[in-house]
Scaffold this active site. Structure first.
Site, PDB file in Angstrom:
ATOM      1  N   ALA A  42     -34.199  28.582  -9.631  1.00  0.00           N
ATOM      2  CA  ALA A  42     -35.367  28.774 -10.486  1.00  0.00           C
ATOM      3  C   ALA A  42     -35.115  29.856 -11.531  1.00  0.00           C
ATOM      4  O   ALA A  42     -34.369  30.810 -11.302  1.00  0.00           O
ATOM      5  CB  ALA A  42     -36.582  29.141  -9.638  1.00  0.00           C
TER       6      ALA A  42
ATOM      7  N   GLY B 210     -33.383  26.890  -5.887  1.00  0.00           N
ATOM      8  CA  GLY B 210     -33.906  25.576  -6.237  1.00  0.00           C
ATOM      9  C   GLY B 210     -32.834  24.548  -6.501  1.00  0.00           C
ATOM     10  O   GLY B 210     -33.048  23.351  -6.302  1.00  0.00           O
TER      11      GLY B 210
ATOM     12  N   GLU C 232     -32.009  23.284  -3.132  1.00  0.00           N
ATOM     13  CA  GLU C 232     -33.138  22.464  -2.673  1.00  0.00           C
ATOM     14  C   GLU C 232     -33.121  21.089  -3.338  1.00  0.00           C
ATOM     15  O   GLU C 232     -33.470  20.078  -2.714  1.00  0.00           O
ATOM     16  CB  GLU C 232     -34.447  23.199  -2.951  1.00  0.00           C
ATOM     17  CG  GLU C 232     -34.601  24.435  -2.073  1.00  0.00           C
ATOM     18  CD  GLU C 232     -35.783  25.311  -2.472  1.00  0.00           C
ATOM     19  OE1 GLU C 232     -36.695  25.490  -1.636  1.00  0.00           O
ATOM     20  OE2 GLU C 232     -35.797  25.802  -3.618  1.00  0.00           O
TER      21      GLU C 232
ATOM     22  N   GLU D 168     -33.245  33.671  -1.587  1.00  0.00           N
ATOM     23  CA  GLU D 168     -34.550  34.186  -2.030  1.00  0.00           C
ATOM     24  C   GLU D 168     -35.018  35.427  -1.280  1.00  0.00           C
ATOM     25  O   GLU D 168     -35.650  36.319  -1.866  1.00  0.00           O
ATOM     26  CB  GLU D 168     -35.614  33.076  -1.907  1.00  0.00           C
ATOM     27  CG  GLU D 168     -35.514  31.972  -2.946  1.00  0.00           C
ATOM     28  CD  GLU D 168     -34.586  30.845  -2.552  1.00  0.00           C
ATOM     29  OE1 GLU D 168     -34.631  29.788  -3.191  1.00  0.00           O
ATOM     30  OE2 GLU D 168     -33.808  31.025  -1.584  1.00  0.00           O
TER      31      GLU D 168
END
Length: 262
Positions: free
Chosen positions: A66, A111, A114, A134
């Site tokens: 992200a 992300g 993910e 994270e």
């Protein structure tokens, strides 16, 4: 570099989608994620694309995750719709009726990792590395990482990966089942992924769609419920025109022509 940070290529029934933001390690923001989901959905809806290879531009990163600048300073109320929208995009890719193959060419962090976990399956180069870092920023994975990683590698390994933020190199990822083939040389990654996508594209598209549906449904249900769906889908396949062509081609020792109109 593409104007909207998503580049698309097409070779017959195989499409290639690249996250095209190399100067930012192919980081994802809300606009890029939404565009990625829209592009993949549009390719699937053509009825002509039967496999999609998803990768990142360059050899440094698939996606470093992200865009932190977008998250900085948000309240919980402000962050909720952003996280929900991102999860919906990732889920839509996971539920895509056309197989999506992740070709991981470098870092797949946060992300980006993910996103890999939501693809039908993944292959990687020797330069690939995977992590959910994270917690080191006081954050947690928000695009499904806490749920999908444990389903792939088991809860203990998933907890360790998320609580420590340690990176998994390409070899470790392969042995854990995150990728399906041993890591390849970087120059061989995309040709290998495209070859695999071509092999998938030659299979019955209705059968591939049913397999994806059955696996996805089964992960969220009991074995008995999953088996009931499998019975229904298998019977539908047996009674369909696709299997008629497939079986005839097998008996005639020729390549089946799935989806070809007379």
């Amino acid at each position: 570099m593409s104007e909207d940070y998503i580049a698309v290529g097409r070779d017959g029934a195989v499409a290639t989608v690249r996250i095209d933001r190399p100067n930012a390690y192919n980081a994802l923001n809300a606009v890029i994620l939404r565009r990625l989901g829209d592009v993949i959905a549009a390719l699937a809806e053509t009825g002509e694309v039967r496999a999609i290879v998803l990768t990142g531009t360059g050899d440094k990163a698939f996606s470093a995750g992200a865009d932190l600048d977008e998250l900085a300073g948000l309240s919980a109320d402000e962050a909720t719709p952003l996280m929900r929208a991102g999860q919906e995009v990732i889920r839509s890719i996971e539920q895509c009726p056309v197989p999506v193959i992740a070709a991981v060419n470098g870092l797949a962090l946060g992300g980006g990792f993910e996103l890999v976990l939501a693809c039908s399956f993944a292959v990687a180069s020797t330069r690939a590395a995977f992590a959910l870092p994270e917690a080191g920023l006081g954050l947690i994975p928000g695009y499904g990482g806490t749920q999908r990683l444990a389903r792939v590698v088991g809860p203990a390994v998933a907890r360790h990966a998320m609580l420590t933020g340690h990176r998994l190199d390409a070899e470790r990822a392969y042995h854990l089942g995150i990728t399906v083939l041993p890591p390849t040389e970087p120059s061989d990654l995309i040709p290998s992924a495209l070859e695999m996508a071509g092999e998938v594209a030659r299979r019955g598209p209705d059968a591939c769609r049913a397999i994806l549906n059955a696996v996805d449904f089964g992960l969220d249900s009991t074995l008995d419920i999953g088996l009931a769906l499998e019975t229904q889908l298998a019977a539908t396949a047996i009674g369909g025109s696709e299997s008629t062509e497939g079986v005839a081609a097998f008996k005639q020792r020729r390549t089946p022509k799935f989806g070809v109109k007379a």
